[in-house]
Structures are given as structure tokens and as C-alpha cells.
Enzyme design. Structure first.
Site, PDB file in Angstrom:
ATOM      1  N   GLU A  43       1.579  -9.238  -0.574  1.00  0.00           N
ATOM      2  CA  GLU A  43       2.548  -9.297   0.404  1.00  0.00           C
ATOM      3  C   GLU A  43       2.566 -10.920   0.777  1.00  0.00           C
ATOM      4  O   GLU A  43       1.724 -11.809   0.308  1.00  0.00           O
ATOM      5  CB  GLU A  43       2.110  -8.703   1.851  1.00  0.00           C
ATOM      6  CG  GLU A  43       3.224  -9.074   2.988  1.00  0.00           C
ATOM      7  CD  GLU A  43       2.915  -8.056   4.080  1.00  0.00           C
ATOM      8  OE1 GLU A  43       1.930  -7.416   4.120  1.00  0.00           O
ATOM      9  OE2 GLU A  43       3.706  -7.913   4.840  1.00  0.00           O
ATOM     10  N   ASN A 192       8.736   0.318   4.804  1.00  0.00           N
ATOM     11  CA  ASN A 192       7.214   0.196   5.114  1.00  0.00           C
ATOM     12  C   ASN A 192       6.946   0.413   6.451  1.00  0.00           C
ATOM     13  O   ASN A 192       7.317  -0.159   7.082  1.00  0.00           O
ATOM     14  CB  ASN A 192       6.832  -1.052   4.662  1.00  0.00           C
ATOM     15  CG  ASN A 192       5.237  -1.507   5.171  1.00  0.00           C
ATOM     16  OD1 ASN A 192       4.370  -0.788   4.462  1.00  0.00           O
ATOM     17  ND2 ASN A 192       5.174  -2.408   6.322  1.00  0.00           N
ATOM     18  N   GLU A 193       6.011   1.251   6.807  1.00  0.00           N
ATOM     19  CA  GLU A 193       5.494   1.660   8.133  1.00  0.00           C
ATOM     20  C   GLU A 193       6.716   1.765   9.051  1.00  0.00           C
ATOM     21  O   GLU A 193       6.976   0.788  10.120  1.00  0.00           O
ATOM     22  CB  GLU A 193       4.547   0.584   8.773  1.00  0.00           C
ATOM     23  CG  GLU A 193       3.240   0.683   7.928  1.00  0.00           C
ATOM     24  CD  GLU A 193       1.975  -0.128   8.345  1.00  0.00           C
ATOM     25  OE1 GLU A 193       2.201  -0.882   9.338  1.00  0.00           O
ATOM     26  OE2 GLU A 193       1.088  -0.031   7.836  1.00  0.00           O
ATOM     27  N   TYR A 261      -6.509   1.895   7.584  1.00  0.00           N
ATOM     28  CA  TYR A 261      -7.515   1.044   7.496  1.00  0.00           C
ATOM     29  C   TYR A 261      -8.938   1.152   7.988  1.00  0.00           C
ATOM     30  O   TYR A 261      -9.069   1.883   8.989  1.00  0.00           O
ATOM     31  CB  TYR A 261      -6.896  -0.266   8.170  1.00  0.00           C
ATOM     32  CG  TYR A 261      -5.847  -0.903   7.056  1.00  0.00           C
ATOM     33  CD1 TYR A 261      -6.219  -2.014   6.251  1.00  0.00           C
ATOM     34  CD2 TYR A 261      -4.402  -0.805   7.533  1.00  0.00           C
ATOM     35  CE1 TYR A 261      -5.319  -2.480   5.480  1.00  0.00           C
ATOM     36  CE2 TYR A 261      -3.277  -1.466   6.695  1.00  0.00           C
ATOM     37  CZ  TYR A 261      -3.837  -2.180   5.865  1.00  0.00           C
ATOM     38  OH  TYR A 261      -2.650  -2.556   5.020  1.00  0.00           O
ATOM     39  N   GLU A 316      -1.640   1.500   1.222  1.00  0.00           N
ATOM     40  CA  GLU A 316      -2.504   0.617   1.928  1.00  0.00           C
ATOM     41  C   GLU A 316      -3.843   0.929   2.452  1.00  0.00           C
ATOM     42  O   GLU A 316      -3.868   2.122   3.228  1.00  0.00           O
ATOM     43  CB  GLU A 316      -1.701  -0.140   3.174  1.00  0.00           C
ATOM     44  CG  GLU A 316      -0.524  -0.911   2.959  1.00  0.00           C
ATOM     45  CD  GLU A 316       0.282  -1.540   3.886  1.00  0.00           C
ATOM     46  OE1 GLU A 316      -0.449  -2.216   4.908  1.00  0.00           O
ATOM     47  OE2 GLU A 316       1.282  -1.934   3.806  1.00  0.00           O
ATOM     48  N   GLN A 365      -5.578  -6.421   0.429  1.00  0.00           N
ATOM     49  CA  GLN A 365      -4.351  -6.903  -0.330  1.00  0.00           C
ATOM     50  C   GLN A 365      -5.099  -7.573  -1.511  1.00  0.00           C
ATOM     51  O   GLN A 365      -6.266  -7.848  -1.440  1.00  0.00           O
ATOM     52  CB  GLN A 365      -3.487  -7.598   0.153  1.00  0.00           C
ATOM     53  CG  GLN A 365      -2.758  -6.995   1.342  1.00  0.00           C
ATOM     54  CD  GLN A 365      -1.385  -7.904   1.767  1.00  0.00           C
ATOM     55  OE1 GLN A 365      -1.143  -8.908   1.374  1.00  0.00           O
ATOM     56  NE2 GLN A 365      -0.904  -7.399   3.049  1.00  0.00           N
TER      57      GLN A 365
HETATM   58  O1  AHR Z   1      -1.815  -5.484   5.117  1.00  0.00           O
HETATM   59  C1  AHR Z   1      -1.457  -6.043   6.488  1.00  0.00           C
HETATM   60  C2  AHR Z   1      -0.391  -5.171   7.343  1.00  0.00           C
HETATM   61  O2  AHR Z   1      -0.861  -4.154   7.642  1.00  0.00           O
HETATM   62  C3  AHR Z   1       0.933  -4.644   6.425  1.00  0.00           C
HETATM   63  O3  AHR Z   1       2.049  -5.657   6.476  1.00  0.00           O
HETATM   64  C4  AHR Z   1       1.304  -3.684   7.037  1.00  0.00           C
HETATM   65  O4  AHR Z   1       2.114  -2.702   6.452  1.00  0.00           O
HETATM   66  C5  AHR Z   1      -0.012  -3.108   7.833  1.00  0.00           C
HETATM   67  O5  AHR Z   1       0.285  -2.703   9.104  1.00  0.00           O
END
Ligand code: AHR
Length: 512
Positions: A43, A192-193, A261, A316, A365
Site C-alpha cells: 500500500e 477495500n473495507e 488482524y 489482509e 504488508q
Molecule cells: O493494512 C493497513 C490498513 O488496515 C489497510 O489500509 C486497511 O485496509 C486495513 O484497515
């Protein structure tokens, strides 16, 4: 008979509780592990692109090819990166791709409002990204701007990148910018999201917006055969998956995303390196939730798509901690320890075992942001413990998954417990079988007895990633503190294999 011996061994194992037990069902391989499970994400955030992947064509101090660091290119080739997602993340829904093409001196600048309000000069754009993907041999996954873009803008991006020469003003533009043939863009993300930074939409609203954007990306018959990925759920938002599966016609999408995450607490993420065993334990609890998330999202998809024609793309995932002290908070730069190796090893095993539905995953990432495989500091570069796990595991890419049944001891901390041993296995085209195992226990080694059913092996070898301290990491001064080493201690006798996994270690065995 097989069931009987399994139950007998189950009894022996659970009665003694000292040994972990894995049955390798070597004759039950059916589904292929998509290489794209080993995918990555890049990103415009902090130093992922600028300083990480790209240092500019005129950089004389860091060797580069067309501005992309050569040390990074070589490391990524060795990793066998199958697919790379770009340009976001949250950035994607603010990005206007036409700002990033043509002569660099004429490209407009913008503010990167999500990530620190820093200036984005657009010197790394579509041509640079797609050429870089070709260089490292990765498929491109372009994440389209649905939040603040237009269907027209996305359609033009499809034409600019993939349509044949002479078919539209967009392909003329591509030619004028020096690219003679279309690129291959393997995957298209539509936003995205969308439930958050991508527009704060409800699932029902996004499903409609999705259909609008998806309609204009192809011709009426969908003969362009674009692989389209809908912005997926966050964690356990099962309603999101349900609505998308229900409301988007099958011919208009190929995959749903999922983001998860491993974070202790969004308001108190903890240090990446100075963490306690309790914090490690909680991180692993969050991380291992992936098993449940993938199972439950897949079950919803099964209702609408029992033949599993649609993929779940975990686009992600990874560990998320406080930034390194002294670095910009908005840049999400964190170190990477053996804890991250545990996250990587377990999650990749989970994805392998669910390869009938999970066809892609993108670690967040690739460089200098969150759970990266590479960290850079000017000329210096580190390959992180996560890099080494992904490199050790790349033997599974494109191989046939062999089911494993795992009976594991518990990793106990206070009154809580987690499964200590995690595993997956596969057989590749060359006839080699690989078993990847992780012992997440911070204090205890784990003896593992593997019972091979349906095959006999003559040779065994392995590689292990381990360290003395869970908090250890590769630093710019000591970049090789943690590297995989040969493992020669596996004992193969008949159809039994015995190994001892040190505390917090990752082992990959090769059998033939
Ligand atoms: O990876 C960092 C951020 O986390 C990304 O931009 C977003 O999609 C997620 O919330």
C-alpha cells in the site's frame, strides 16, 4: 482397521499426554493449495512503496532496476511471491490512477489523507507497479477505487491495463506511455473495507454499489473473464458475507475478501518486541481465531455456492502492534520477532487446510508496514522471521493438500490454554511430500509422532526456524540472528516419524 488404529493411538496419546500425534493421510489428497495463499499486499503507506519497494530511477546509492530496489527484487523472487495487491488498503479508495501515469514531472501530487497526510507525488503508478510485478514474477491484484471513484474511472483502468492495442483511447494512452502490450492483471478488487475506510457502507448498500461497478468492467456477456473480488467482511461480520453471497449474482464475482488482524486490543496494541508471555498468548488467541473465521465464512458461502466456485480471499492478515519507538505513528512500521513467525506458520497451515475455499491470502504488508517480510533502512535490508517462514512454506504452492489429523497437547498459561501444535501437509508434482509444523508453546518442547497412512517414505530431511528468545528479531546490525537451519533429527521408522519441536519453532519436513 484404520479407524481402530487411530482410536487406539488416540487413547495412548491422550492418556500419556506427553506426545503429540499427527496422522498424515497421504492417500487422501484432493484439493490443490493455490499458490496465491502465499500472496502479499503493498500500500502507499509509510515506507512500503517509497524507500521500500521503490527508490526512484535516479537513485545512485541504492542499486535499482527502473527505480525498484535490486536487493528487494532478488529477495522477492526467492520468496516466490505469487500475487501482489496494490495500491491499498484504505489508500485505494482515495487513489485516482490517472494521476500516476505519463511523464513524472507532469504527475499531480496529492495528500495521503489516510496515512499521515504526507505528500504523494505519484511517481510510482500503474506502469511502475505492473512492470515490477512482471519483474518479480507475481500476478497483479489491482484494488479499484469504489469509495471516491467512479465506474468510468475503473472501467478505464481495466482498458488501460488489459485491453488489446488500438481498441480504445485508453490503450492509445498506454502506448503513448511506452508500454507496447497489455499487462496481465490477475485480480481486480472492487473497493477495500467498504464497511469502513472504503465508504462506511452497509452490506446491502455495498452489494448494490458493487454490482454497478462490476457491470461496467466487462462487456455484457462477462467474456472479459476478469477475476473480481468483492470487498469482504471484517473478522466475524458474518452478516456481511451472507448479504454479499445472497445479493451479488454469481456471474458478477469470483471471490469475497476477509480481513483479520492479530491485535491484542485496538486501543493498546503493545510493543512489537518488548512483550510479555501474556501478550504473546493473547496475540496467538487472536491469530488462531482465523481457523474459526475461515470455517464460518466458508460455511455461509457453501450455502449459496456448494460447488465452491467462489473463493474466499483473506486479502489482509497479520500481526499489528505499536510502531517502533521514534517512527511516524501513521507509518505503521514495526519490528518482527519469533511471535510473528508463529503467526505466519499457524495461519499458513490454516489456509492450506482450507484450500478448498481459501484460494488467496495477502499478508499485510510486504515491506516496512505491519507484519512485513522485509524491512529497509536506506541501503540496509532485513529479511524478517516471517520472510523465512513464507520461504520455507513456499514448497506448498500449487501442491495437493494432504489432510492431517492433529492431536495436540495444550499450551497453558494461567487458566487458559491453546492448541500447541499446528500442521499441514502437501504433495507436489515432483512427488515430494512436505509437512509444516509449528509449536507455539513459549516454554515447552513438543514431541510429535507422525503416523503416515497410505504411503511409505525412504528419505526425510527438514529445515527449522527457532531462536533462544521469543522476542528475538533480525536487526539492521544483526540481520541474520534468525535464519532457517537444516534439521537432521527426524527419525523415520516404517510408517512412523518422530520429531521434537523446540519451543516456538517452525519445522518443514520433506519426504520422498
Ligand atoms: O493494512 C493497513 C490498513 O488496515 C489497510 O489500509 C486497511 O485496509 C486495513 O484497515
Amino acid at each position: 482397521m484404520k479407524i481402530f488404529s487411530f482410536l487406539a493411538l488416540l487413547f495412548v496419546c491422550t492418556a500419556g499426554k506427553a506426545q503429540n500425534y499427527i496422522v498424515l493421510h497421504a492417500d487422501q489428497g484432493k484439493d490443490t493449495i493455490s499458490k496465491n495463499i502465499y500472496g502479499h499486499f503493498s500500500e502507499h503507506l509509510g515506507h512500503c512503496i517509497y524507500g521500500g519497494l521503490y527508490v526512484g530511477e535516479n537513485n545512485k546509492t541504492i542499486p535499482n532496476k527502473d527505480g525498484v530496489r535490486l536487493d528487494v527484487i532478488n529477495a522477492l523472487k526467492k520468496l516466490k511471491v505469487p500475487v501482489l495487491r496494490w495500491p491499498g488498503g484504505c489508500f485505494a479508495d482515495t487513489y485516482h490512477w490517472k494521476d500516476g501515469i505519463g511523464p513524472k514531472s507532469k504527475r499531480p501530487s496529492m495528500l495521503n489523507v489516510w496515512w499521515g497526510n504526507v505528500k504523494e507525488d505519484n511517481s510510482f503508478g500503474t506502469n511502475e507497479f505492473l512492470n515490477m510485478c512482471e519483474e518479480i514474477g507475481a500476478d497483479a491484484y489491482l484494488s479499484g477505487n469504489v469509495g471516491s471513484g467512479t465506474p468510468h474511472e475503473l472501467t478505464d483502468w481495466v482498458k488501460y491495463t488489459t485491453h488489446p492495442n488500438g481498441s480504445s483511447p485508453m490503450t492509445d494512452l498506454r502506448l503513448a506511455n511506452g508500454r507496447k502490450t497489455p499487462w496481465k492483471v490477475g485480480f481486480w478488487g472492487l473497493g477495500n473495507e467498504a464497511w469502513g475506510c472504503g465508504g462506511n457502507m452497509t452490506a446491502e448498500w455495498y452489494a448494490n454499489v458493487y454490482k454497478q461497478y462490476a457491470t461496467f468492467m466487462t462487456d455484457w456477456s462477462n467474456s472479459d473473464k476478469l477475476f473480481r473480488i468483492a470487498s469482504g467482511a471484517s473478522d466475524d461480520d458474518y452478516h456481511w458475507t451472507e448479504v454479499l453471497m445472497r445479493d451479488i449474482p454469481a456471474k458478477m464475482f469470483d471471490a469475497l475478501g476477509l480481513h483479520h488482524y492479530s491485535v491484542i486490543d485496538w486501543s493498546r496494541k503493545g510493543s512489537a518486541t518488548a512483550f510479555t508471555e501474556k501478550e504473546y498468548f493473547i496475540t496467538m488467541q487472536r491469530s488462531l481465531q482465523m481457523e474459526e473465521l475461515v470455517t464460518k465464512h466458508s460455511a455461509i458461502m457453501d450455502k449459496y455456492d456448494p460447488k465452491k466456485t467462489k473463493a474466499l480471499a483473506v486479502d489482509e492478515w497479520g500481526g499489528w502492534y505499536e510502531v517502533e519507538p521514534g517512527t511516524n505513528e501513521a507509518f505503521l512500521f514495526q519490528q518482527n520477532t519469533m511471535r510473528d513467525a508463529m503467526i505466519a506458520g499457524c495461519n499458513l497451515n490454516i489456509f492450506n487446510n482450507h484450500c478448498d475455499r481459501v484460494k488467496m491470502a495477502n499478508l499485510a504488508q510486504i515491506i516496512n508496514v505491519l507484519q512485513s517480510v522485509i524491512l529497509t533502512n536506506d541501503q540496509k535490508i532485513i529479511l524478517t522471521p516471517t520472510y523465512h517462514v513464507m520461504e520455507m512454506y513456499n514448497v506448498h504452492q500449487g501442491a495437493v493438500m494432504l489432510p492431517v489429523s492433529v492431536i495436540s497437547n495444550d499450551y497453558v498459561l494461567g487458566s487458559e490454554k491453546l492448541q500447541a501444535v499446528w500442521a499441514s501437509a502437501s504433495k507436489n508434482n515432483a512427488g515430494l511430500t512436505h509437512i509444516s509444523m509449528v509449536n507455539i508453546d513459549a516454554g515447552k518442547a513438543q514431541d510429535v509422532l507422525i503416523d503416515v497412512q497410505g504411503a511409505r517414505y525412504k528419505n526425510i530431511s527438514g529445515r527449522i526456524l527457532k531462536s533462544d528468545k521469543l522476542q528475538n528479531y533480525n536487526s539492521f546490525d544483526k540481520p541474520e540472528t534468525i535464519v532457517p537451519v537444516a534439521f537432521n533429527d527426524a527419525k523415520l521408522e516404517g510408517n512412523k516419524i518422530h520429531v521434537t519441536l523446540p519451543p516456538f519453532s517452525v519445522l518443514v519436513l520433506e519426504l520422498n
